[in-house]
Design an enzyme around this catalytic site. Structure first.
Site, mmCIF file in Angstrom:
data_model
loop_
_atom_site.group_PDB
_atom_site.id
_atom_site.type_symbol
_atom_site.label_atom_id
_atom_site.label_comp_id
_atom_site.label_asym_id
_atom_site.label_seq_id
_atom_site.Cartn_x
_atom_site.Cartn_y
_atom_site.Cartn_z
ATOM 1 N N ARG A 112 12.545 -1.695 16.975
ATOM 2 C CA ARG A 112 13.991 -1.614 16.741
ATOM 3 C C ARG A 112 14.445 -2.656 15.727
ATOM 4 N NH1 ARG A 112 16.653 -4.290 22.164
ATOM 5 N NH2 ARG A 112 15.053 -5.840 22.553
ATOM 6 N N ARG A 202 3.286 -12.271 13.653
ATOM 7 C CA ARG A 202 3.011 -12.691 15.028
ATOM 8 C C ARG A 202 1.509 -12.711 15.280
ATOM 9 N NH1 ARG A 202 7.774 -10.398 17.601
ATOM 10 N NH2 ARG A 202 9.205 -9.762 15.947
ATOM 11 N N ASP A 271 2.612 -10.619 21.189
ATOM 12 C CA ASP A 271 3.410 -10.054 20.092
ATOM 13 C C ASP A 271 4.735 -10.788 19.932
ATOM 14 O OD1 ASP A 271 3.767 -8.532 22.671
ATOM 15 O OD2 ASP A 271 5.493 -7.737 21.589
ATOM 16 N N ASP A 281 11.969 -14.031 19.112
ATOM 17 C CA ASP A 281 12.227 -12.987 20.112
ATOM 18 C C ASP A 281 12.930 -13.528 21.354
ATOM 19 O OD1 ASP A 281 11.299 -10.810 18.670
ATOM 20 O OD2 ASP A 281 9.240 -11.106 19.312
#
Length: 522
Positions: A112, A202, A271, A281
């Site tokens: 996304r 990552r 990740d 994140d």
């Protein structure tokens, strides 16, 4: 740069900005090739509007703060097509894989998020701009590609809060909202947060090409990271082993900083680990309130894998995953013809590097805790003193942030000044016993109480992004009142300062805050 540009200047900047983003620089991630990403447009977001904006990040990107007031700004950072967007420009979603909650999850990727380009910052560095919540991509799996308003506000606020705490992190330029509905546990509204980082590579990017047996692409990725972000590794005898070491040590430093401020990431999957050693994140994160070493901030983490006390161990484990992915590259320079012999040597070299994680993490955390306790001189007993404090805090569920902040008020010679911090503990006798040990240790220091307190207040924040503070801002934003988002952002830009007009933001959480839950649903 100056912040004196007019709104008209900002309007002129929008097409220039879009054009700049549409022109990838030499060596940019997007130039690596189709095996690394898929290029596609963002899904339009209906009637977008600005929810939050960081003038500091705008300054970093050499943009005037007034740019956020332009109608085209919301459209651009919602990912909507605009007349200013170059015809040949196309955002991209990158592919990666990873371990999630300790289990191999296979192919993942930007499900996304779309990177819309790069821009040179006022510091001379190149920064990628990424829209999180910009719609479905080939890597969305069962998701709708959207982000909700609540999680976008949390990421925006925490990215900037962590930066001002001095912790390496991605940054956030803006949050764009929309009344467009999305379905989670309930119907919510959509939002897009613009994340800013030198790179979004990552650990999982390396795992992806390792698991797909593509050493050629793995090497291309590693060369990209080395040449752009770790040029010193190119000069090492084994550049790829040096890359593993650099990433491992940065990760150890990062997690030591997390522990020192009571930050829980919540979902430390491979990740979600940056190859640059920055926090990335922001999902079900949280700052510890009532201290519990086993604190779990993510409601979805039923096993407690990512609890506060587990974070160093998990970060180390994640570095093992990175090491495994890099094994095909390690030792290529040694000229060992026998593949088995080279592989055995690579494993030995990687294990030697991984052994440096605890060697780096332990002293880094000890230095941080010594500073938090206001200790200039090093003593072997300092680690025990800090651990004893944490144990006492854990037993009484004393507030993490307030405990360390109020320790500055303790006097070498006057126990009556202990009251503000002592009142945070249920077991006052246990605190008194520790405070006596602390006072004895302070007697070895040369600084007076005032100088020590000033130093402690420079490392022990008064203001952190507590969940209930974010929740209040989110609730008001849902009513189209974005003033609390801005107010909270301003307060968190000065986490170590006394801000008398904002004392309520440094208070213990209200009772209702205990019922708040955050999860992977965002």
């Amino acid at each position: 740069m100056s912040f004196s540009r007019s709104a008209a200047d900002a309007a002129d900047t929008l097409p220039d900005l879009a054009a700049t983003l549409g022109e990838p620089a030499v060596g940019a991630f997007v130039t690596l090739g189709d095996a690394f990403h898929t290029r596609l447009p963002a899904a339009p977001l209906a009637a977008p509007y600005v929810v939050g904006f960081s003038g500091e990040v705008a300054q970093l990107l050499d943009l005037p703060p007034s740019i956020a007031a332009q109608p085209g700004f919301a459209e651009l950072f919602a990912g909507n097509p605009t007349r200013d967007w170059p015809a040949n420009a196309m955002p991209y979603a990158s592919v990666y894989s990873g371990h999630q909650f300790g289990v191999w999850a296979g192919q993942l990727g930007d499900g996304r998020a779309l990177t819309i380009g790069e821009r040179t910052g006022t510091d001379g560095r190149r920064y990628e701009l990424q829209l999180k919540g910009s719609g479905r991509t080939p890597y969305s799996r069962m998701g709708d590609g959207r982000a909700v308003l609540r999680s976008s506000i949390r990421e925006f606020l925490c990215s900037e809060a962590m930066h001002h705490l001095g912790i390496p992190t991605t940054r956030a330029l803006t949050v764009i909202g929309s009344d467009q509905p999305v379905v989670r546990e309930e119907i919510e509204t959509s939002a897009v947060v613009t994340r800013v980082s030198e790179s979004f590579v990552r650990f999982g990017h390396f795992e992806h090409f390792f698991s797909n047996d593509r050493p050629d692409l793995l090497r291309q990725l590693a060369d990209h990271v080395i040449d752009r972000f770790y040029p010193e590794c190119r000069r090492a005898d084994d550049p790829y082993l040096a890359l593993l070491e650099a990433a491992t040590l940065r990760t150890a430093d990062l997690v030591a900083q997390w522990q020192a401020v009571g930050f829980c990431h919540g979902v430390m999957n491979t990740d979600n680990m940056s190859i640059l050693g920055v926090t990335i994140d922001y999902g079900p994160f949280g700052f510890v309130d009532a201290f519990d070493a086993n604190h779990i901030c993510n409601h979805s983490d039923t096993s407690g894998r990512y609890a506060y006390r587990m974070q160093p161990r998990i970060a180390h484990w994640n570095c093992y995953c990175l090491a495994q992915a890099l094994l095909p590259l390690i030792g290529l320079q040694h000229g060992i013809d026998d593949d088995d012999a080279r592989a055995e040597r690579a494993v030995e070299d990687a294990q030697a590097v991984l052994a440096k994680f605890p060697e780096r993490f332990g002293p880094a955390l000890e230095r941080a805790m010594r500073a938090k306790l206001g200790l200039e001189l090093e003593r072997e007993s300092d680690a025990e003193l800090a651990n004893k404090l944490l144990e006492t805090m854990h037993a009484s569920h004393a507030d993490f942030t307030l405990t360390f902040r109020r320790l500055a008020q303790i006097s070498k010679h006057d126990a009556s000044r202990d009251a503000p911090v002592r009142d945070l503990f249920i077991d006052r006798d246990a605190f008194d016993a520790w405070a006596n040990l602390y006072r004895a240790r302070l007697s070895e220091e040369t600084r007076d109480d005032a100088a020590r307190a000033a130093a402690m207040n420079r490392v022990n924040p008064k203001y952190v992004l507590r969940n209930h503070l974010a929740e209040v801002a989110i609730r008001r934003a849902k009513e189209k009142d974005f003033s609390e988002v801005e107010r909270l952002a301003q307060i968190l830009r000065r986490p170590f300062d006394e801000q008398p007009e904002h004392e309520a933001y440094a208070a213990l959480p209200p009772d209702w805050a205990g019922s708040l839950e955050v999860s992977c649903s965002s």
